[in-house]
Design a protein around this motif. Structure first.
Motif, PDB file in Angstrom:
ATOM      1  N   TYR A   1      -0.349   5.973 -13.463  1.00  0.00           N
ATOM      2  CA  TYR A   1       0.368   5.010 -13.673  1.00  0.00           C
ATOM      3  C   TYR A   1      -0.637   4.851 -12.854  1.00  0.00           C
ATOM      4  N   LEU A   2      -1.688   4.505 -13.034  1.00  0.00           N
ATOM      5  CA  LEU A   2      -2.310   3.558 -12.300  1.00  0.00           C
ATOM      6  C   LEU A   2      -2.857   1.904 -13.218  1.00  0.00           C
ATOM      7  N   GLY A   3      -2.937   2.884 -14.916  1.00  0.00           N
ATOM      8  CA  GLY A   3      -3.625   2.267 -16.019  1.00  0.00           C
ATOM      9  C   GLY A   3      -4.984   2.622 -16.465  1.00  0.00           C
ATOM     10  N   ARG A   4      -5.481   3.420 -16.037  1.00  0.00           N
ATOM     11  CA  ARG A   4      -6.887   4.037 -15.595  1.00  0.00           C
ATOM     12  C   ARG A   4      -7.109   4.531 -17.142  1.00  0.00           C
ATOM     13  N   SER A   5      -5.985   5.430 -17.061  1.00  0.00           N
ATOM     14  CA  SER A   5      -6.113   5.487 -18.608  1.00  0.00           C
ATOM     15  C   SER A   5      -4.581   5.674 -19.226  1.00  0.00           C
ATOM     16  N   PHE A   6      -5.452   5.963 -20.805  1.00  0.00           N
ATOM     17  CA  PHE A   6      -4.346   5.034 -21.868  1.00  0.00           C
ATOM     18  C   PHE A   6      -3.971   6.751 -22.841  1.00  0.00           C
ATOM     19  N   ASP A   7      -4.563   8.054 -22.070  1.00  0.00           N
ATOM     20  CA  ASP A   7      -3.835   9.268 -22.959  1.00  0.00           C
ATOM     21  C   ASP A   7      -2.421   9.511 -22.844  1.00  0.00           C
ATOM     22  N   LEU A   8      -1.715   8.500 -22.213  1.00  0.00           N
ATOM     23  CA  LEU A   8      -0.277   9.689 -22.279  1.00  0.00           C
ATOM     24  C   LEU A   8       0.836   7.954 -21.763  1.00  0.00           C
ATOM     25  N   LYS A   9       1.939   8.482 -22.447  1.00  0.00           N
ATOM     26  CA  LYS A   9       2.554   7.496 -22.391  1.00  0.00           C
ATOM     27  C   LYS A   9       3.498   7.260 -21.075  1.00  0.00           C
ATOM     28  N   PRO A  10       3.481   7.128 -20.046  1.00  0.00           N
ATOM     29  CA  PRO A  10       4.053   6.686 -18.302  1.00  0.00           C
ATOM     30  C   PRO A  10       5.385   5.619 -18.884  1.00  0.00           C
ATOM     31  N   VAL A  11       6.883   6.548 -18.643  1.00  0.00           N
ATOM     32  CA  VAL A  11       8.136   6.097 -18.630  1.00  0.00           C
ATOM     33  C   VAL A  11       8.252   6.137 -17.350  1.00  0.00           C
ATOM     34  N   ASP A  12       9.440   4.959 -16.575  1.00  0.00           N
ATOM     35  CA  ASP A  12       8.972   5.185 -15.348  1.00  0.00           C
ATOM     36  C   ASP A  12      11.087   4.935 -15.350  1.00  0.00           C
ATOM     37  N   LEU A  13      11.030   5.399 -13.812  1.00  0.00           N
ATOM     38  CA  LEU A  13      12.853   5.044 -13.165  1.00  0.00           C
ATOM     39  C   LEU A  13      13.088   3.608 -12.438  1.00  0.00           C
TER      40      LEU A  13
ATOM     41  N   ILE B   1       7.006   2.800 -19.297  1.00  0.00           N
ATOM     42  CA  ILE B   1       8.458   1.835 -20.034  1.00  0.00           C
ATOM     43  C   ILE B   1       9.420   2.214 -19.042  1.00  0.00           C
ATOM     44  N   ILE B   2      10.230   1.381 -18.549  1.00  0.00           N
ATOM     45  CA  ILE B   2      11.620   1.857 -17.283  1.00  0.00           C
ATOM     46  C   ILE B   2      12.911   1.892 -18.603  1.00  0.00           C
ATOM     47  N   LEU B   3      13.279   3.130 -17.633  1.00  0.00           N
ATOM     48  CA  LEU B   3      14.514   4.267 -18.247  1.00  0.00           C
ATOM     49  C   LEU B   3      15.689   3.776 -17.172  1.00  0.00           C
ATOM     50  N   GLN B   4      16.873   4.458 -17.389  1.00  0.00           N
ATOM     51  CA  GLN B   4      18.104   3.793 -16.841  1.00  0.00           C
ATOM     52  C   GLN B   4      17.942   5.358 -15.552  1.00  0.00           C
ATOM     53  N   ASP B   5      17.654   6.481 -16.428  1.00  0.00           N
ATOM     54  CA  ASP B   5      18.034   7.804 -15.489  1.00  0.00           C
ATOM     55  C   ASP B   5      17.329   9.150 -15.817  1.00  0.00           C
ATOM     56  N   ALA B   6      17.303  10.333 -15.100  1.00  0.00           N
ATOM     57  CA  ALA B   6      16.283  11.368 -15.578  1.00  0.00           C
ATOM     58  C   ALA B   6      17.379  12.059 -16.990  1.00  0.00           C
ATOM     59  N   ALA B   7      17.902  11.277 -17.314  1.00  0.00           N
ATOM     60  CA  ALA B   7      18.493  12.224 -18.488  1.00  0.00           C
ATOM     61  C   ALA B   7      18.119  11.534 -19.750  1.00  0.00           C
TER      62      ALA B   7
ATOM     63  N   GLY C   1       7.264  12.052 -17.930  1.00  0.00           N
ATOM     64  CA  GLY C   1       7.895  11.101 -16.780  1.00  0.00           C
ATOM     65  C   GLY C   1       7.887  12.091 -15.539  1.00  0.00           C
ATOM     66  N   TYR C   2       9.078  11.455 -14.485  1.00  0.00           N
ATOM     67  CA  TYR C   2       9.345  12.493 -13.209  1.00  0.00           C
ATOM     68  C   TYR C   2      10.840  12.156 -13.119  1.00  0.00           C
ATOM     69  N   ILE C   3      11.325  12.847 -12.664  1.00  0.00           N
ATOM     70  CA  ILE C   3      12.478  13.193 -12.565  1.00  0.00           C
ATOM     71  C   ILE C   3      12.901  14.002 -11.009  1.00  0.00           C
ATOM     72  N   ASP C   4      14.434  13.608 -10.406  1.00  0.00           N
ATOM     73  CA  ASP C   4      14.154  15.015  -9.151  1.00  0.00           C
ATOM     74  C   ASP C   4      13.625  16.816  -9.645  1.00  0.00           C
ATOM     75  N   LYS C   5      13.220  17.319  -8.810  1.00  0.00           N
ATOM     76  CA  LYS C   5      13.335  18.497  -9.594  1.00  0.00           C
ATOM     77  C   LYS C   5      14.301  19.420  -9.553  1.00  0.00           C
ATOM     78  N   ALA C   6      15.255  19.166  -8.641  1.00  0.00           N
ATOM     79  CA  ALA C   6      16.933  19.823  -9.430  1.00  0.00           C
ATOM     80  C   ALA C   6      17.879  19.105 -10.369  1.00  0.00           C
ATOM     81  N   ALA C   7      16.500  18.009 -11.491  1.00  0.00           N
ATOM     82  CA  ALA C   7      17.392  17.823 -12.203  1.00  0.00           C
ATOM     83  C   ALA C   7      16.660  19.032 -14.170  1.00  0.00           C
ATOM     84  N   VAL C   8      15.748  19.392 -13.520  1.00  0.00           N
ATOM     85  CA  VAL C   8      14.624  19.925 -14.061  1.00  0.00           C
ATOM     86  C   VAL C   8      15.580  21.004 -15.567  1.00  0.00           C
TER      87      VAL C   8
END
Length: 134
Positions: A45-57, A96-102, A116-123
């Protein structure tokens, strides 16, 4: 009621409200993913590694601010500056910015390299928690 006890109860109540408003952040990937470390997460998430593709809220999401503070020890303006520099120099693309947890869940399910990351309650069972930020 004693003035000191009253102040202590008010302070305790405010602390409880503050803790309740802090969601537990679950970092997720597809169901076959392996757990990652906080350093690996921060590097993605700081752009130091590109092994994974981060998605953001979205930037307005309180969970996003909480995620970056806990995962990278940086605030939103520092993150924005970091990614602006990376994109400007051609070293990478911002998450990439996505609109919500879904949408985040859908993205990580469809791409084994997406994280990506979401509220644990949405897992749910469709994704795997690879790191928790409590």
């Amino acid at each position: 009621m004693n003035k000191h006890i009253k102040h202590a109860l008010i302070a305790f109540g405010l602390s409880a409200v503050s803790l309740a408003s802090q969601a537990q952040v679950a970092v997720i990937m597809g169901p076959s993913a392996a757990p990652i470390t906080k350093d690996q997460l921060a590097n993605v998430y700081l752009g130091r590694s590109f092994d994974l593709k981060p998605v953001d809220l979205p930037e307005a999401s309180p969970l996003r601010e909480q995620f970056y503070k806990k995962a990278t020890d940086r605030d939103q303006s520092q993150i924005k500056a970091t990614w602006s520099r990376i994109v400007f120099t051609g070293k990478g693309q911002a998450p990439i910015i996505l609109q919500d947890a879904a949408a985040v869940k859908k993205a990580v399910i469809s791409d084994p390299k997406a994280i990506g990351y979401i509220d644990k309650a949405a897992v749910d069972g469709s994704v795997k928690v690879v790191f928790s930020l409590d």
